[in-house]
Structure formats: C-alpha cells, structure tokens
Motif scaffolding. Structure first.
Motif, PDB file in Angstrom:
ATOM      1  N   ALA A 205       2.717 -34.126 -26.295  1.00 45.82           N
ATOM      2  CA  ALA A 205       2.593 -35.374 -27.057  1.00 45.82           C
ATOM      3  C   ALA A 205       3.954 -35.765 -27.637  1.00 45.82           C
ATOM      4  O   ALA A 205       4.472 -35.085 -28.519  1.00 45.82           O
TER       5      ALA A 205
ATOM      6  N   GLN B  14      -8.053 -34.692 -23.614  1.00 46.95           N
ATOM      7  CA  GLN B  14      -8.561 -33.370 -23.228  1.00 46.95           C
ATOM      8  C   GLN B  14      -9.787 -33.532 -22.316  1.00 46.95           C
ATOM      9  O   GLN B  14      -9.894 -32.844 -21.300  1.00 46.95           O
TER      10      GLN B  14
ATOM     11  N   LEU C  30      -6.399 -37.599 -28.607  1.00 46.61           N
ATOM     12  CA  LEU C  30      -6.167 -36.258 -28.062  1.00 46.61           C
ATOM     13  C   LEU C  30      -7.441 -35.697 -27.450  1.00 46.61           C
ATOM     14  O   LEU C  30      -7.417 -35.107 -26.367  1.00 46.61           O
TER      15      LEU C  30
ATOM     16  N   GLU D 139      -2.817 -29.580 -27.613  1.00 56.52           N
ATOM     17  CA  GLU D 139      -1.732 -30.549 -27.831  1.00 56.52           C
ATOM     18  C   GLU D 139      -0.459 -29.807 -28.225  1.00 56.52           C
ATOM     19  O   GLU D 139      -0.497 -28.845 -28.983  1.00 56.52           O
TER      20      GLU D 139
END
Lengths: 629, 204
Positions: free
Chosen positions: A459, A572, A568, A484
C-alpha cells in the motif's frame, strides 16, 4: 467587537473574501477580494440617513429574515465597523441615498471590488458554523406551521434590538405564548441529517427556557430531549436552576407535531420515556434547536486553504489530542466552531490557543521547514546535454524548477514543497527527493515483499491523507487484513510507476495506490499528477490482462479510516478470489514484462547498492522464516 | 549533491527499539519476538524492547545507546509518525545524531490496533514494517532543516467570537493582524444572540 475595531494593530476588513492562499509557513501570500460597499469607509459617519430614504426593503439575514433591511444598510445597529453598505443586487439606482448623504459624499456608485495581496506569516481560520434548516423534517412542520420557529429566530424575537424589540410573540397572531416547548437535537444525532451531537444546544435551550420563564414566570415551559449534556463548569448547576424554576424536562424525541388549523396551536406527540407511554401536549409556540452544520462555503474554503475536512465537513485538525488547533499545513491554525460545534467559552479559549500557536511563528525571525525537497543530478539531466525536455518544470505545482534548455534543470529550494512530482515524472531519473529517494523506497518495497509476496498487498500512501486514514482505521479499531504492507511518501505525485512495476516483478499479490482527494491535496495539483499516472498504470495492467482488483487506486482522506479498512478488505477479497495456481501463473507471466520496464533502475544513483544490500536483508528474513517452527 | 547521495560508505550501526506502548502493542504481539527478528537484520548492532519508547526512560535508553553502541541510525517501532516523529527526532538529536537518521515503523495504529483479530498476521506485519524501516535507514542521509524568513503579520479569517479573540491576543503581543470577515460586520453568530450562557449578559 468594539475592542477589535479599536485595537490599532488590527485592521478589520469586512465584506471581504479570501480568494487565494499561496506560499508556506512564515511566507503566505493571501489574495483578498474587498467587495465594493459603494460607501466610502473614509467618509461614512454611520448616520444612517441613506437607509432612511432608501425605498427598497429586503429580508435581513442578521434578523433571521424576520425583519427587513434597506438596500442601503448595516446588518444591525451595533455593526462594527459602522459603515453602511449598498446592496447592489437590490438597489434600483434612485440615488435618493446620494442626496441624503449630502456634503459627506460618502456614497460612491463607481466603487469596484478591490483585489489586494497580503504577506502573512501565520493564519488563524475562524470561519464558524451555520444552522441546519429544519424544513426537510416534515414531522415538525417548520415553514408549514407559523408557530414552529427555530431557536435562532427566537433569539432575535427575544432580543431588545430585534424586530419585536424583545417581545416574544407568536408569529401567527402576535400574541404572547403561554405554553412553550423546546425540542432539542433537531437534525442532530439523527442518521438522516447530522449524526453528531451539536455540542451546545442543551445549554442553549435551557438558557432560552430560563429567559422565557424570567420574562413570564407563569408560562408553562417544557424541554424535549434525548439526553441532557452538561459536562462543563457550572452547566449542571444551571440545569438544576432551570428545573427549580419549574421548567419541565421531558425525555423523548418528539415523533410529530400537529396543528389545530383554527387556533394554530400545536400538539407534540412523543413517547415520554419516564412515563413509558405515548403522550400528547398542546403548546402555543414550539422552538426547534437546530443542529450546527459547517458553513455553506466550507468545502470551497477548504480547497482555498488546502486543509482537509473531517466527516461531517468540519475542518480537520492535525491531531485531535496533541495538536488540536493546528491544521496539517504548518502555519495555518483553527479556532472555534469551524473545527467542530463549540459554545462561546470554548470558542474564546480556542481563539486564544490558536493565537498562541501562531505567535510561536510570528515572534520568530525565521522558521524551520523540512528539507525533504527535490534535487537534480545535473549530470543525468538531458537538458544539459542540449535536448528539449522540461517535463519536471511542467509537473511542478509550485513553479519551483528553473528549466532552461542547454542547462541542467535546477530546483529553487525556497519554492520546493517536496511533493516529489518531478522526481517520479522525470523520464531520465535525473531528479531525486531527499529522504524519499528511489533507493530508499525500492529497498523498503523489496524488504516488505521478501516473504510470500503473493499474499501481500503493498500500500503506497501519501503522508497527509491516506497515511492518516490508515492511522484513523487503527485508532478506531476498524479491523482489516494484516497482509497490508504500507509505505509512506509525501504525495501520490511521488508514487513512481517503477515502484509498482517493481512490486509486481517481486510477485506482490496486489498494490494499492492511495492519496488524497483532489480538493484536499497538500501540494495544489500533486494528486492530479498522481491520479493521471495511476490511470495510465491501470490501462497498462488492463492491457496486460492483470486480474482486476490486483491494482487498486483509491483516494482516502485522513478522516476516512472506515474507507481505508474497507478498501484493504475488498482488495484482500479480490485476491482471495483468485485460485492460487492462477495467481502464481499470472505473476510469472507478468514478471518478464515488469523486469523489462525496470532495466534503467540500476543506473539510478544509489539504487544498485541499495538492491545489493537489500538482497542480504531479504536472505536474512527468508532464512529466519525457514528456521521458524 | 550526487556525491553526497552516493556517499554512504560508513559502517552501519543501527539501533532498533520495539515499543510495548503498555498493552497497546504488547497486548497483541510479543515485542521480544520482533526484537529477536530485528537483531539479525544486516546493520543492526542493538535491538531491544521498551515499555514506552516515548517516555523519559525510553528516550534516555535510546540516547544512552547511541553513545554506548556508537549507533549511527535508529529505528523506533512504535506508533504513528504523526504522533511521535518529532519526539524521537529530538531525542536522537540530543544524543548528537542527525534527526533525519531516525525512522519510525508504525506498529500500533497501522498494526496492532487494526489487526487485533489476527495476532499472527499482526506479528508478521510488525516484523516486516520494522525490517522495512531498517532498510530505509540504511540509505538515509543526514539533512538539515531549511530556515525560512517570517513575515510578522497574522491573518485571522472570520470575525466571530473565536476570530476576535485570536486577533486581540495576537495584536496585544504587538503582532499586526488583518481580520477578514465576509459579512459587512464582525461579530458572527454571537452578535445575533440575546443573552448568553452562563453569565446571562449581553453578547456584544
């Protein structure tokens, strides 16, 4: 008010708007528009003869539009400064005011807006708040039932300088109300309108009820509330005093107000929580305590000042506990309700606090700023080799690059704000950013993706917004995937395409490219440059048939912790949806293409050495991983 | 400048500090495991945990270690840079190190606070973030803050009660102030109010 006008060091500029704020701490250049008043400040003595003869009447905002003002006007008799204005939208150009003004010759129809620039060391933003208009709340009938008014309207009716000279009357018949009800939390703590608490309304309604009771001790007065919040000094005592005066407090959020069309009396239908049943009470006048909301132009001002807004639209402070008066921009401070609803004591305290924060800078001869600026490797700049380029100059939001063909581009230190746009845009890798060099960032990427890269989401976040959003996700304990792996750069403009290619070359499962929303950008147009690059990358990855969801571009503000967590988790989920064998095959398929795009990398000063060193790092991590049980 | 950026030949001596932040970090991951991991990383000559890195004792530990272990880089794995980067920059500077040779890894807001549901995942992430910071400090260069001049004049935007209060406080410190108000009069909402709580006096 008068103190401010009398203080010789304060120059009061009313009827003036802030058009532009440029520069940086200690050195802001603020462009103001002094709107034409058509009355000369140096000649007007505030006698009001112009208003007396003016034939035009329009509603006066200051009186909550309950009373008119003239086209030649001051909003209230105690206006500071006491200088009349001609409202040109309403004026019919009869020039009676000119005649009435006579030898003073203060009225000047030739006046025009004046643009002025000020050199400013520090700025305090104290733009205040606005009031929620309860009209959309059908259940309360505001604007439909004349005897349902807002607290601000009551404020003017109750004011000896107001339209009724201080006499609280029913708008339907001018009679004095004997039965009054106040309803709290109108629009606030309401998921349909404003979710938050407006902070001061409990005390505000109690104050208005006490005043009404003092004026008419036999009046029957009730306050409808969800909770009474009296946390500050002396507040609970004031609430007690109101109860001992015989003011009724009824816990329950009224569901509906109905009206008797003849008497225009009102019936409040509510659940009385103390009684545990639905009740109905009749009143002569109902006062709505409407929610505090941000100023209508707060979004606009937020872009002018380059400061972010919290959920709800208020200005967002740098840190809610440690730096509550500071904006994220050094040298800009907040005071009062523009940062969130506040009562008078808190606003005054914040005004003083913001002044103290600002004076640290204003009392200094010089101020220190971060040296994380751009730097040109002149031997790598193609302009020095006689080629036409200038991409860096065009990408700079600040005009901080001096580009002359035939000479290496040069960064003007004092103008560079360190966004890194030129660094990422330079096609010849001839520019670097101190503290955010390619070598440093590539070393971080390689380290973060050392182990099981296909499971990781790299990220890239900008310092001011998305990094803050990630912080807020944590502070709020919004859970998101632990796969992350974050890297911080100052601005999305610095997010070099090479970083993303390198991540995929190393086998990253997904990459998030995240910066501020365009209007929040700390670097004027940095986000625009980043967004353009992100768009280009999206097209490239689409052409390469990368599974959608593996490259995600999102603009997340420091106030959007929930969004950061959601993005996030969605990334995922997208990654989980790809069968591992397919993901593996795709990574391997794309790897040579990514590597081809990165052949220049080792030539960038420092990068090869960083890569070699990081190789040792990666091997250490992997060997530890193997050794682990 | 290119020379300065290429020149980084001195031997790396990195100190790594893993903060417990009471139970904020240590309640989710065992800091000792991150310490053991970090101790093996190239360039790291000192790795330890501390109950509160930001507390006096934590800062003292870092400062003393800089001298004792002759550290030339420091990594603090703790909270957000928005919280304590100035704290640790100042601490290393007091020990004679350039403040830009300190890097933080955010293992609280961006790790243990967000991944309480996945302790194993949080631990893996804390290790990776610490390693990433170790990688970054390995290539950091000493930098000096840039001094800029200051115009001794303030602007207050908004002439309500908060703005007036700020403007008066500044002016009384001998700082010239431009007080900007979009309406034709200053006073804001407060001027519209009748009597004001808690003193019940007039608002103007």
């Amino acid at each position: 008010m008068v103190d401010a006008a009398r203080q010789p060091l304060i120059e009061v500029k009313t009827y003036t708007e802030v058009e532009k704020v440029e520069g940086f701490v200690g050195n802001f250049k603020v462009t103001l528009r002094e709107k034409a008043k058509y009355v000369r400040a140096d000649r007007c003595n505030g006698c009001g003869d112009c208003a007396k003869v003016c034939p035009i009447e329009v509603p006066n905002y200051f009186e909550m539009n309950l009373a008119p003002r003239k086209a030649a006007y001051i909003p209230m008799s105690q206006s500071v400064p006491l200088i009349y204005n001609i409202d040109m939208d309403a004026c019919i150009h009869c020039y009676k005011c000119v005649e009435a003004c006579g030898p003073l010759e203060a009225i000047d129809f030739s006046m025009q807006d004046k643009i002025v620039e000020e050199e400013i060391g520090a700025i305090v933003v104290a733009t205040g708040f606005s009031h929620f208009d309860p009209s959309p709340m059908e259940e309360y009938g505001y604007n439909r039932y004349p005897n349902v008014i807002t607290a601000m309207e009551m404020e003017r009716l109750n004011n000896s300088a107001g339209p009724t000279a201080g006499s609280l009357i029913r708008p339907s018949d001018g009679k004095k109300p004997q039965r009054l009800a106040f309803i709290n939390c109108v629009g606030s703590r309401d998921k349909r309108f404003v979710e938050s608490c407006s902070n001061f309304c409990c005390m505000y309604s109690i104050k208005n009820a006490v005043l009404a009771k003092q004026m008419n001790p036999s009046a029957d007065i009730s306050i409808y509330y969800i909770d009474i919040r009296t946390p500050s000094k002396g507040y609970e005592e004031f609430y007690d005093r109101a109860r001992s005066m015989g003011i009724h407090f009824i816990q329950g959020r009224p569901a509906m107000i109905t009206e008797d069309p003849e008497s225009r009396n009102l019936f409040i239908h509510t659940e009385d929580i103390a009684l545990g049943k639905v009740v109905e009470h009749e009143y002569d006048l109902v006062i709505l305590n409407q929610a505090a909301i941000p100023q209508p132009d707060q979004n606009h001002m937020s872009s002018v000042l380059n400061v972010a807004q919290s959920p709800g639209g208020w200005y967002m402070e740098y840190h809610p506990k440690l730096r509550p008066m500071d904006s994220p921009t050094d040298g800009i401070f907040f005071a009062g309700a523009c940062q969130g609803p506040k009562d008078i004591p808190a606003s005054v305290a914040q005004g003083s606090a913001a002044a103290a924060r600002a004076s640290r800078i204003l009392h200094s001869k010089s101020w220190q700023i971060e040296p994380t600026i751009a730097n040109v490797w002149s031997d790598r700049c193609v302009s020095a080799q006689g080629k036409v380029c200038g991409i860096c100059e065009r990408s700079c939001p600040y005009g901080a690059i001096d580009y002359t063909q035939g000479k290496a581009a040069e960064v003007i230190t004092a103008k560079c704000h360190g966004c890194g746009a030129c660094v990422a845009e330079c096609p010849h890798d001839a520019i670097t950013q101190l503290h955010y060099t390619d070598a440093q960032i590539l070393a971080q990427i390689r380290t973060l993706l050392a182990n099981k890269p296909e499971e990781k989401i790299l990220a890239l976040r900008c310092h001011w917004c998305s990094y803050g959003g990630a912080d807020l996700a944590g502070t709020s304990h919004f859970e998101y995937t632990a796969n992350e792996r974050g890297i911080k750069v100052m601005c999305s403009a610095r997010m070099d395409a090479d970083f993303i290619y390198e991540a995929y070359r190393l086998g990253a499962g997904a990459v998030l490219f995240s910066g501020c929303h365009p209007q929040d950008c700390h670097y004027i147009t940095g986000q625009v440059i980043g967004a353009k690059r992100a768009k280009r990358l999206e097209t490239i990855f689409e052409r390469l048939n990368m599974t959608p969801g593996r490259f995600r571009v999102e603009w997340i503000s420091a106030a959007e912790g929930d969004k950061y967590a959601r993005v996030l988790n969605e990334t995922q989920a997208a990654l989980d949806a790809i069968p591992p064998a397919d993901l593996h095959a795709e990574i391997e398929r794309l790897r040579p293409d990514m590597a081809k795009r990165l052949t220049r990398l080792p030539n960038i000063p420092g990068v090869q050495r960083a890569m070699d060193h990081t190789e040792v790092m990666v091997n250490t991590i992997l060997s530890r991983e193997k050794a682990a049980p | 400048m290119s020379d300065a950026l290429n020149k980084n030949e001195e031997e790396l001596r990195i100190g790594v500090y893993i903060c417990h932040c009471g139970s904020n970090i240590a309640g989710v991951i065992p800091p000792k495991e991150v310490v053991n991991f970090a101790a093996e990383l190239p360039g790291v000559v000192r790795a330890t945990d501390t109950l509160y890195a930001c507390a006096d004792s934590g800062q003292r530990l870092i400062k003393e270690d800089i001298k004792k272990y002759n550290l030339n880089r420091v990594v603090v794995s703790a909270c957000s840079v928005r919280m304590h980067e100035p704290t640790f920059r100042a601490a290393v500077a007091e020990a004679g190190m350039n403040p830009f040779l300190m890097e933080m890894a955010n293992i609280r807001e961006q790790c243990t606070w967000a991944h309480g549901h996945d302790r194993e995942g949080a631990l893996a992430k804390a290790k990776d973030l610490t390693a990433s910071a170790v990688s970054k400090v390995s290539f950091l260069q000493p930098l000096d803050m840039i001094n800029v001049p200051v115009s001794k004049k303030a602007m207050v935007i908004g002439g309500g009660v908060a703005g007036i209060s700020a403007a008066l406080d500044l002016a009384e410190q001998n700082i010239p102030v431009v007080l900007v108000e979009k309406e034709p009069t200053i006073g804001g909402v407060m001027a519209q109010l009748n009597k004001t709580f808690p003193t019940m006096d007039c608002s103007i």
